[in-house]
Design a protein around this motif. Structure first.
Motif, PDB file in Angstrom:
ATOM      1  N   PRO A   5      60.738  49.229  65.593  1.00 64.64           N
ATOM      2  CA  PRO A   5      62.132  49.628  65.369  1.00 64.64           C
ATOM      3  C   PRO A   5      62.967  48.491  64.802  1.00 64.64           C
ATOM      4  CG  PRO A   5      61.366  50.380  67.515  1.00 64.64           C
ATOM      5  CD  PRO A   5      60.329  49.445  66.990  1.00 64.64           C
ATOM      6  N   LEU A   6      62.713  47.270  65.303  1.00 65.35           N
ATOM      7  CA  LEU A   6      63.490  46.130  64.833  1.00 65.35           C
ATOM      8  C   LEU A   6      63.137  45.806  63.391  1.00 65.35           C
ATOM      9  CD1 LEU A   6      65.541  43.962  65.449  1.00 65.35           C
ATOM     10  CD2 LEU A   6      63.720  42.582  66.468  1.00 65.35           C
ATOM     11  N   ARG A   7      61.820  45.887  63.030  1.00 65.57           N
ATOM     12  CA  ARG A   7      61.396  45.624  61.651  1.00 65.57           C
ATOM     13  C   ARG A   7      62.017  46.644  60.707  1.00 65.57           C
ATOM     14  NH1 ARG A   7      56.338  46.406  62.211  1.00 65.57           N
ATOM     15  NH2 ARG A   7      55.795  44.298  62.882  1.00 65.57           N
ATOM     16  N   ASP A   8      62.048  47.902  61.117  1.00 63.37           N
ATOM     17  CA  ASP A   8      62.649  48.942  60.272  1.00 63.37           C
ATOM     18  C   ASP A   8      64.138  48.684  60.074  1.00 63.37           C
ATOM     19  OD1 ASP A   8      60.207  50.166  60.136  1.00 63.37           O
ATOM     20  OD2 ASP A   8      60.635  51.620  61.742  1.00 63.37           O
ATOM     21  N   SER A   9      64.816  48.263  61.145  1.00 65.45           N
ATOM     22  CA  SER A   9      66.258  47.980  61.041  1.00 65.45           C
ATOM     23  C   SER A   9      66.515  46.801  60.128  1.00 65.45           C
ATOM     24  CB  SER A   9      66.841  47.708  62.427  1.00 65.45           C
ATOM     25  OG  SER A   9      66.703  48.831  63.267  1.00 65.45           O
ATOM     26  N   LEU A  10      65.638  45.788  60.181  1.00 64.29           N
ATOM     27  CA  LEU A  10      65.799  44.620  59.319  1.00 64.29           C
ATOM     28  C   LEU A  10      65.681  45.012  57.843  1.00 64.29           C
ATOM     29  CD1 LEU A  10      63.797  41.909  61.305  1.00 64.29           C
ATOM     30  CD2 LEU A  10      66.236  41.876  60.813  1.00 64.29           C
ATOM     31  N   ARG A  11      64.767  45.914  57.538  1.00 68.23           N
ATOM     32  CA  ARG A  11      64.583  46.326  56.143  1.00 68.23           C
ATOM     33  C   ARG A  11      65.818  47.059  55.608  1.00 68.23           C
ATOM     34  NH1 ARG A  11      59.327  48.470  57.890  1.00 68.23           N
ATOM     35  NH2 ARG A  11      57.711  46.905  57.479  1.00 68.23           N
ATOM     36  N   ALA A  62      65.340  44.046  71.050  1.00 72.60           N
ATOM     37  CA  ALA A  62      64.364  45.074  70.669  1.00 72.60           C
ATOM     38  C   ALA A  62      64.843  45.918  69.494  1.00 72.60           C
ATOM     39  CB  ALA A  62      64.071  45.977  71.869  1.00 72.60           C
ATOM     40  N   ASP A  63      66.130  45.878  69.183  1.00 71.66           N
ATOM     41  CA  ASP A  63      66.652  46.705  68.095  1.00 71.66           C
ATOM     42  C   ASP A  63      67.995  46.137  67.659  1.00 71.66           C
ATOM     43  OD1 ASP A  63      66.860  48.665  66.204  1.00 71.66           O
ATOM     44  OD2 ASP A  63      67.000  50.346  67.613  1.00 71.66           O
ATOM     45  N   LEU A  64      68.509  46.626  66.556  1.00 73.43           N
ATOM     46  CA  LEU A  64      69.824  46.191  66.093  1.00 73.43           C
ATOM     47  C   LEU A  64      70.545  47.345  65.422  1.00 73.43           C
ATOM     48  CD1 LEU A  64      70.190  45.562  62.753  1.00 73.43           C
ATOM     49  CD2 LEU A  64      68.480  43.852  63.309  1.00 73.43           C
ATOM     50  N   GLU A  65      71.865  47.234  65.417  1.00 77.72           N
ATOM     51  CA  GLU A  65      72.730  48.173  64.720  1.00 77.72           C
ATOM     52  C   GLU A  65      73.677  47.353  63.863  1.00 77.72           C
ATOM     53  OE1 GLU A  65      74.652  50.263  67.850  1.00 77.72           O
ATOM     54  OE2 GLU A  65      72.937  51.587  68.267  1.00 77.72           O
ATOM     55  N   PHE A  66      74.240  47.963  62.822  1.00 76.24           N
ATOM     56  CA  PHE A  66      75.165  47.223  61.965  1.00 76.24           C
ATOM     57  C   PHE A  66      76.220  48.150  61.403  1.00 76.24           C
ATOM     58  CE2 PHE A  66      71.792  48.685  59.184  1.00 76.24           C
ATOM     59  CZ  PHE A  66      72.476  49.151  58.073  1.00 76.24           C
ATOM     60  N   THR A  67      77.350  47.540  61.009  1.00 78.03           N
ATOM     61  CA  THR A  67      78.447  48.256  60.366  1.00 78.03           C
ATOM     62  C   THR A  67      78.874  47.451  59.147  1.00 78.03           C
ATOM     63  OG1 THR A  67      79.214  49.132  62.486  1.00 78.03           O
ATOM     64  CG2 THR A  67      80.766  49.201  60.646  1.00 78.03           C
ATOM     65  N   VAL A  68      78.893  48.057  57.997  1.00 77.95           N
ATOM     66  CA  VAL A  68      79.306  47.382  56.763  1.00 77.95           C
ATOM     67  C   VAL A  68      80.830  47.420  56.657  1.00 77.95           C
ATOM     68  CG1 VAL A  68      79.180  47.412  54.238  1.00 77.95           C
ATOM     69  CG2 VAL A  68      77.156  47.959  55.612  1.00 77.95           C
ATOM     70  N   THR A  69      81.431  46.298  56.241  1.00 81.55           N
ATOM     71  CA  THR A  69      82.888  46.212  56.043  1.00 81.55           C
ATOM     72  C   THR A  69      83.169  45.790  54.608  1.00 81.55           C
ATOM     73  OG1 THR A  69      82.948  43.920  56.785  1.00 81.55           O
ATOM     74  CG2 THR A  69      83.286  45.630  58.456  1.00 81.55           C
TER      75      THR A  69
END
Length: 609
Positions: A5-11, A62-69
């Motif tokens: 999940p973390l690798r997918d989020s990084l991509r 184990a995972d990450l979330e992000f918001t673009v500004t």
């Protein structure tokens, strides 16, 4: 090796500004950060050597979330909001949820009032501040009452007066409620008050000097003397409070850290006047350096507070230029953050740092347990800040006789015994605790309104809603507001731990758990007030019993009383003496000896022969 999940989020991370959130396996947010380039910034956590704090954190990610500004400045503001709402354990956390107090002037009224205020500033009137604490506002109010007697009473109290109140008697108000001051003169006082609060002290002094000269020319010497005293007071204030020059607004922020505990002190300077300081103890990982501490603190501190044009810091915060840009966008004008200053500003910055170091040592000292109880009380009473001064009143008597009221004081470090006071209560119906409490409060807070003692943040009364109503009447009469009034009544079977707290204005009581630190503190203060009151009552009762049997006898003055008591070893010995024995004392005739004998026997409860 990173998880899927973390690798997918990084991509998926874009190379744009934004905010990222690192999560553990349970979905709990561990850290919130901002970035000019999200992809590059988050990838750096997996490519370079990290300090120990980051290593511990990354082991749990184990995972990450992000918001673009749109911009990096917007990312900084969003980061601040998310930190305050999510409170991640690896960020610097500022526990500062209170609304800062202001001074409010009801300029829309024909006779404006000046008052303590906390809340929204969207209504009519003018607001001056913010002030670092409620006590700073009250000190300013007391000072202004002495300088310019502008009313501070509630509108309902003001409209229903038929004669001037105590504030007029002690020269803290000019009596506009009953027409004792000309509207033009009152307007002058209001205008000078506003100028003083705006920092235009020199202008006010010039006006008063001109008025003093006119009064002298007109031979109004009493008026001239009053103006002279006002001028002298203003000059002293001007000397002690000038920091950055006339009209300057800035905050001075200094940090200190020791043993994993962090402290930040903020000095508030508005219109060239030092309004005081406020100390914070933000949560942060132990190895957080001062630059990171101040960066995290400033971003959260100004989330919902006015931002001055200048902020002086003891160390330059991380990404200070970006922080200043974000604050500038928020307020629509330029904000500067500086750490390298000289002359007077350097001395004030050194003072702020010294305050932070002293506060940190105190925090780490023996008062930690007491501080936790104060914090628990703040939460229990829903106060905006930790109370710095608490006063508690109790009344003691025996069958309504020899009534004594007591006031005990606790501050941020514990009992302040030098401020304890007792009041001998006279002129009230026996057993009328309400009237006794009114008399004690009136005597105590008349002195407080004169500036002889500070006002408390919390006023505790041993009693329920009836006692609170009596207290409220006195405070309203004296024009005192902004206090948290709490009545402490015993439970159903009067056992410790079952007390009920009655907050003024609320119908239902607050009931705390018996093992609550807040309850322990309230019990400590209440018991101390009871001890101090009953000790004073016993002393007064003992003195009364010693002298009462003789004081009503014509021909027995102080010297003869002293001679009799010394001859027979006190009142008890005198009550056992016969008429012949008493008559042998120098200056006592046989007729007088008989009166003394009968009075002593009656007072001791023995019938005469």
């Amino acid at each position: 090796m990173t998880s899927d999940p973390l690798r997918d989020s990084l991509r998926q991370l874009p190379g744009r500004p934004g905010v990222y959130r690192l999560l553990d396996r349970d979905g709990t947010v561990l850290y919130v950060g901002k970035a000019k380039d999200l992809k590059r910034r988050v990838a750096s956590y997996f490519r370079r050597s990290l300090n120990r704090r980051m290593q511990v954190m990354m082991a749990q990610v184990a995972d990450l979330e992000f918001t673009v500004t749109g911009t990096e400045g917007e990312a900084l503001l969003l980061e601040s909001n998310l930190i305050k709402s999510l409170r991640p354990r690896f960020n610097v956390l500022l526990r500062d949820d209170k609304s800062y107090p202001y001074l409010y002037m009801s300029t829309q009224d024909p006779f404006p009032r000046l008052a303590f205020y906390r809340g929204s500033r969207k209504g009519p009137g003018r607001f001056f501040g913010p002030y670092p604490s409620a006590s700073a506002v009250r000190e300013t109010l007391q000072l202004l009452q002495k300088l310019f007697p502008v009313r501070q009473c509630e509108d309902g109290f003001f409209r229903n007066r038929s004669r001037p109140c105590l504030q007029y008697q002690i020269k803290r108000c000019s009596g506009p409620c009953v027409g004792l001051v000309e509207p033009a003169d009152y307007a002058d006082d209001v205008a000078r008050t506003a100028k003083f609060l705006e920092g235009r002290t020199s202008e006010v002094i010039d006006e008063l000097v001109a008025a003093m000269e006119r009064a002298s020319t007109e031979l109004a010497f009493e008026r001239a003397a009053t103006l002279r005293d006002q001028i002298q007071t203003l000059r002293r204030i001007q000397q002690h409070q000038a920091v950055s020059g006339e009209g300057g607004d800035l905050d001075i922020i200094a940090g200190a850290q020791q043993g994993g505990t962090h402290c930040v002190v903020v000095f508030f300077v508005r219109s060239g006047r030092n309004l005081g300081s406020k100390t914070f103890f933000p949560q942060a990982p132990p190895d957080t350096d001062e630059a990171a501490l101040l960066a995290g603190f400033i971003a959260q501190f100004y989330h919902d507070k006015p931002v001055p044009p200048e902020i002086l810091t003891s160390a330059l915060p991380d990404e200070a230029a970006l922080l200043a840009e974000a604050l500038s966008q928020r307020v629509g004008r330029r904000v500067r953050i500086q750490a390298r200053v000289r002359a007077e500003r350097a001395r004030w910055l050194a003072l702020a740092r010294s305050n932070a170091e002293v506060a940190l040592k105190s925090r780490l000292g023996s008062q930690a347990g007491y501080g936790r109880r104060l914090d628990a009380l703040r939460l229990a009473l829903r106060l905006g800040e930790r109370p710095q001064r608490l006063e508690c009143f109790d009344v003691s008597h025996t069958g309504g006789e020899q009534t004594v009221a007591a006031c005990v004081v606790f501050d941020g470090e514990g009992p302040r015994k030098s401020d304890y006071r007792r009041f001998n209560i006279d002129g009230v119906a026996p057993g009328d605790d309400y009237d006794a409490m009114r008399q004690a409060l009136r005597r105590r807070y008349t002195r407080v309104s004169r500036g002889e003692a500070p006002l408390p943040d919390v006023l505790l009364i041993d009693g329920g809603r009836g006692q609170l109503s009596a207290v409220s009447e006195v405070l309203q009469e004296l024009g005192i507001g902004g206090l948290m009034l709490v009545g402490v009544s015993k439970g159903a079977d009067r056992r410790p731990g079952q007390e009920r707290l009655w907050l003024f204005g609320r119908e239902a009581p607050v009931i705390l758990a018996p093992d609550s630190p807040a309850m322990h503190l309230i019990q400590q203060i209440r018991d101390e007030a009871h001890r101090f009151a009953i000790t004073g009552h016993r002393q007064r009762r003992g003195k009364a019993r010693t002298g009462s049997a003789l004081e009503g006898i014509r021909g027995v003055g102080p010297k003869r009383r002293q001679r009799l008591l010394r001859q027979f070893g006190g009142l008890h010995g005198l009550a056992r003496a016969g008429i012949d024995d008493i008559a042998q004392v120098n200056g006592i005739s046989r007729d007088l000896a008989r009166q003394i004998y009968e009075a002593c026997r009656q007072d001791s409860g023995v019938s005469g022969s």
